[in-house]
Design a protein around this motif. Sequence first.
Motif, PDB file in Angstrom:
ATOM      1  N   ARG A 256       0.848  -1.201   0.000  1.00  0.00           N
ATOM      2  CA  ARG A 256       0.000   0.000   0.000  1.00  0.00           C
ATOM      3  C   ARG A 256       0.877   1.243   0.000  1.00  0.00           C
ATOM      4  NH1 ARG A 256      -5.140   1.113   0.728  1.00  0.00           N
ATOM      5  NH2 ARG A 256      -5.665  -1.016   1.367  1.00  0.00           N
ATOM      6  N   HIS A 257       0.640   2.111  -0.954  1.00  0.00           N
ATOM      7  CA  HIS A 257       1.411   3.340  -1.093  1.00  0.00           C
ATOM      8  C   HIS A 257       0.519   4.360  -1.791  1.00  0.00           C
ATOM      9  CE1 HIS A 257       4.570   6.181  -2.163  1.00  0.00           C
ATOM     10  NE2 HIS A 257       5.420   5.490  -1.420  1.00  0.00           N
ATOM     11  N   GLU A 258       0.554   5.603  -1.308  1.00  0.00           N
ATOM     12  CA  GLU A 258      -0.330   6.634  -1.871  1.00  0.00           C
ATOM     13  C   GLU A 258      -0.130   6.811  -3.366  1.00  0.00           C
ATOM     14  OE1 GLU A 258      -1.429   9.935   1.463  1.00  0.00           O
ATOM     15  OE2 GLU A 258       0.636   9.961   0.704  1.00  0.00           O
ATOM     16  N   ALA A 259       1.099   6.637  -3.835  1.00  0.00           N
ATOM     17  CA  ALA A 259       1.360   6.833  -5.259  1.00  0.00           C
ATOM     18  C   ALA A 259       0.583   5.838  -6.113  1.00  0.00           C
ATOM     19  CB  ALA A 259       2.861   6.702  -5.545  1.00  0.00           C
ATOM     20  N   ILE A 260       0.370   4.629  -5.607  1.00  0.00           N
ATOM     21  CA  ILE A 260      -0.355   3.598  -6.348  1.00  0.00           C
ATOM     22  C   ILE A 260      -1.859   3.682  -6.059  1.00  0.00           C
ATOM     23  CG2 ILE A 260      -0.468   1.134  -6.873  1.00  0.00           C
ATOM     24  CD1 ILE A 260       2.177   2.551  -7.596  1.00  0.00           C
ATOM     25  N   ALA A 266      -8.037   3.586  -2.962  1.00  0.00           N
ATOM     26  CA  ALA A 266      -7.600   3.090  -1.653  1.00  0.00           C
ATOM     27  C   ALA A 266      -8.241   1.753  -1.297  1.00  0.00           C
ATOM     28  CB  ALA A 266      -7.915   4.124  -0.579  1.00  0.00           C
ATOM     29  N   ASP A 267      -9.377   1.418  -1.937  1.00  0.00           N
ATOM     30  CA  ASP A 267     -10.073   0.169  -1.616  1.00  0.00           C
ATOM     31  C   ASP A 267      -9.666  -0.988  -2.527  1.00  0.00           C
ATOM     32  OD1 ASP A 267     -11.241   1.200  -3.917  1.00  0.00           O
ATOM     33  OD2 ASP A 267     -13.298   0.685  -3.320  1.00  0.00           O
ATOM     34  N   ALA A 304      -9.404   0.624 -13.658  1.00  0.00           N
ATOM     35  CA  ALA A 304      -8.488   1.741 -13.407  1.00  0.00           C
ATOM     36  C   ALA A 304      -7.878   2.245 -14.709  1.00  0.00           C
ATOM     37  CB  ALA A 304      -7.403   1.313 -12.428  1.00  0.00           C
ATOM     38  N   ALA A 305      -7.574   1.332 -15.622  1.00  0.00           N
ATOM     39  CA  ALA A 305      -7.012   1.730 -16.913  1.00  0.00           C
ATOM     40  C   ALA A 305      -8.000   2.578 -17.699  1.00  0.00           C
ATOM     41  CB  ALA A 305      -6.610   0.492 -17.714  1.00  0.00           C
TER      42      ALA A 305
END
Length: 324
Positions: A256-260, A266-267, A304-305
Motif C-alpha cells: 500500500r502506497h499513496e502513489a499507487i 484506496a479500496d 483503473a485503466a
Amino acid sequence: MNHVLLSQAGSYRDITEYLQARGARVTVVGPEGAGMRSKAAIVRAMFSPRLWRCFGLWTRQDRVLVIGWQALPLLALLKARLLPRPQRLLVMACFIHGQRARRIADRLLRLLRVPGLGFIAFSPGEARHLVQAVGMAPQDVFCHLWRQELDGRAAPQEGEGGIFAGGFSNRDYDLLLEAAEPLDEPLVIVASQHNRIRPPARASTRILRDLPETEFETLLARSTVVAMPLRGAGEACGQSVLLRVLRHGKPLVATRHEAIEAYLGADYPGFVPHDDVQAMRSALAGVLAQPAWREELAQRVRQAALLLAGRGEPGAEIERFLHG
C-alpha cells in the motif's frame, strides 16, 4: 511564451510534445545520456554546462516548466538575479526517497523559493510534503496523475505463469524474495544495477538487470501475477511499472502506497501493508491458487485503466497548471 527545460532529452514526451505543438520551446539543460541515474549522477547533472542555455532564453512575461533536479541550480540563479524571474515557474519530477537526501533538498528548496514558484507533484504524499516541509502554499502545488505511452509495448502473451516484479525506485526486493520462498511458482525480478538484492534462496527465482523495455514488458505480460514490493517511505514510485500492468490488465499485489492508491483507489483489494512478509506471501499465494480472485483483481486493474484513459491528454493538464 511557454518554455520547457528538460534534464534528459526524450523524457516526458507526452507532455513536452503536446506543449511544443502549441508553441512551447523545449531546451535540454542536462548532460547527454538516457536511463536511470544514480544519486551521484543526478548531482553531477545539476551542474551541466548546458545550464548556460538558460541565459537569454526567456523574459519576465514567459512561463517556464522545469522537469528534473536542474531546478535547484536554476532557482539559485534566479535567487541571485542572474536570470530574469518568469511570470510563472513550475517544477516537476523532483521526487526523492532517501530521508537524508530529502532533508537536504527540503532545506535548499526553502532557501531558494522565489515568487511565482509552483510544483507539480506525482503523488498526494509528495504534494503534502512540499506544503509541510518546504513551506509551499497549497494553491501552488498541483497533483498530476502521471501517464504516458511508454516505449517497449509488448503484444499480449500466452501466460508462462509465475510472479513478475520489476522497477527501480523505492523497492524492497529482499522482502519479496522471502515472501516467495515457500511458493511453488517461479519468480522473475527485473531490477536496475543500482538495486541491492540478496541472492535468491531457490533455483526458480531469476534476477535480471536493466533489460530493454520490450523484454521487460514481455516478461510482465507472461506472468500470472505482478508483485510490487514498495518501501513505506518515499514519494512517487512504481508508476511506470503500474502503467504496464494497466496496459495488460494484470492482477497486481502491491505494498500500500499513496502513489499507487491514486490510480487504483484506496479500496483496491490487492494492497498489503509494507514491511509485512507474511501478508505479501499470503496475498500472492491466494492470487496464484484462486482463478476467481485473480480475475477480480484483474477486473479492478482494467477499470483503473479505463478511468486513467478518460482523464485526457497529460500535456493539457500541465498546460492548465502553467496558466492557472
